[in-house]
Write a protein that holds these residues in place. Structure first.
Motif, mmCIF file in Angstrom:
data_model
loop_
_atom_site.group_PDB
_atom_site.id
_atom_site.type_symbol
_atom_site.label_atom_id
_atom_site.label_comp_id
_atom_site.label_asym_id
_atom_site.label_seq_id
_atom_site.Cartn_x
_atom_site.Cartn_y
_atom_site.Cartn_z
ATOM 1 N N ARG A 74 6.775 10.422 -6.077
ATOM 2 C CA ARG A 74 8.043 9.562 -5.176
ATOM 3 C C ARG A 74 8.981 9.158 -5.762
ATOM 4 O O ARG A 74 9.066 7.786 -6.594
ATOM 5 N N GLY A 75 10.660 10.103 -5.591
ATOM 6 C CA GLY A 75 11.883 9.233 -6.303
ATOM 7 C C GLY A 75 11.784 7.903 -6.419
ATOM 8 O O GLY A 75 13.104 7.475 -6.573
ATOM 9 N N ASP A 76 11.579 7.488 -4.732
ATOM 10 C CA ASP A 76 11.890 6.418 -4.038
ATOM 11 C C ASP A 76 11.562 5.534 -4.395
ATOM 12 O O ASP A 76 11.392 4.124 -3.056
ATOM 13 N N MET A 77 10.118 5.026 -5.066
ATOM 14 C CA MET A 77 9.578 3.885 -5.614
ATOM 15 C C MET A 77 9.731 3.986 -6.663
ATOM 16 O O MET A 77 9.482 4.022 -7.733
ATOM 17 N N PRO A 78 11.015 2.448 -6.790
ATOM 18 C CA PRO A 78 11.613 1.981 -8.035
ATOM 19 C C PRO A 78 10.314 1.630 -8.926
ATOM 20 O O PRO A 78 11.471 1.608 -10.266
ATOM 21 N N TRP B 209 0.397 -1.281 -0.120
ATOM 22 C CA TRP B 209 -0.107 0.293 -0.175
ATOM 23 C C TRP B 209 1.083 1.293 -0.221
ATOM 24 O O TRP B 209 0.502 2.385 -0.607
ATOM 25 N N GLU B 210 2.257 1.150 0.813
ATOM 26 C CA GLU B 210 2.851 2.574 1.368
ATOM 27 C C GLU B 210 3.423 2.366 -0.251
ATOM 28 O O GLU B 210 3.255 3.513 -1.227
ATOM 29 N N ILE B 211 3.769 1.299 -1.030
ATOM 30 C CA ILE B 211 4.135 1.875 -2.518
ATOM 31 C C ILE B 211 2.974 2.229 -3.428
ATOM 32 O O ILE B 211 3.885 3.212 -3.892
ATOM 33 N N ALA B 212 2.321 1.778 -3.154
ATOM 34 C CA ALA B 212 1.229 2.309 -4.297
ATOM 35 C C ALA B 212 0.798 3.566 -4.174
ATOM 36 O O ALA B 212 0.433 4.382 -5.028
ATOM 37 N N ILE B 213 1.391 3.864 -3.168
ATOM 38 C CA ILE B 213 -0.109 5.782 -2.928
ATOM 39 C C ILE B 213 1.694 6.257 -2.878
ATOM 40 O O ILE B 213 1.646 8.035 -3.726
ATOM 41 N N LYS B 214 2.859 6.472 -2.790
ATOM 42 C CA LYS B 214 4.151 6.833 -2.814
ATOM 43 C C LYS B 214 4.233 7.244 -4.447
ATOM 44 O O LYS B 214 4.925 8.277 -4.972
ATOM 45 N N ARG B 215 3.826 5.769 -5.082
ATOM 46 C CA ARG B 215 4.951 5.898 -6.811
ATOM 47 C C ARG B 215 3.406 6.940 -6.759
ATOM 48 O O ARG B 215 3.618 7.625 -7.826
ATOM 49 N N THR B 216 1.985 6.706 -6.916
ATOM 50 C CA THR B 216 1.013 7.788 -7.104
ATOM 51 C C THR B 216 1.507 9.300 -7.075
ATOM 52 O O THR B 216 1.036 9.919 -7.907
ATOM 53 N N LEU B 217 2.688 8.965 -5.739
ATOM 54 C CA LEU B 217 2.179 10.979 -5.790
ATOM 55 C C LEU B 217 3.849 11.552 -6.451
ATOM 56 O O LEU B 217 4.159 12.356 -6.096
#
Length: 128
Positions: A53-57, A43-51
């Protein structure tokens, strides 16, 4: 030994990042290690990737595939995990980190993290 990976450690592992510490690599390679990924991390990866965030490769969908291909198991969020976050000291305010800490304590599992604040919650948390 049941090992729960903090999100950043899990991402470093599946992308074979040079940021993955040697100690983490050794833990993951232990024959007795059963490696777990919390659904909260997906869930964290999905949210931060949608935002953006460059730290979600990788995307959350790709991450799930990589986790499965690596033989990692998925840990659902249970009511007891959510309840356990209420009694955690307020060292860390990130809800994703707090649920991972609670899950590790409730199950019990060894949470592997690179975050010093997360590691301050318990001696059972492994700082790499």
């Amino acid at each position: 030994m049941n090992i729960l990976l903090d999100t950043h450690v899990a991402l470093w592992a599946i992308t074979d990042s040079p940021r993955l510490p040697k100690r983490a690599r050794k833990l993951l390679a232990l024959p007795e290690a059963v490696v777990w990924i919390s659904v909260a991390s997906v869930w964290e990866i999905a949210i931060k990737r949608t935002l953006g965030r460059g730290d979600m490769p990788v995307s959350s969908q790709d991450a799930v595939s990589y986790f499965r291909d690596s033989g990692y198991r998925f840990l659902a969020i249970e009511p007891e995990h959510a309840v356990a976050t209420e009694t955690l000291p307020p060292h860390h305010h990130d809800p994703f980190d707090r649920i991972l800490i609670a899950q590790a304590q409730v199950e019990p599992m060894r949470l592997v993290t690179h975050d010093s604040i997360v590691a301050s919650y318990s001696e059972a948390i492994i700082k790499v």
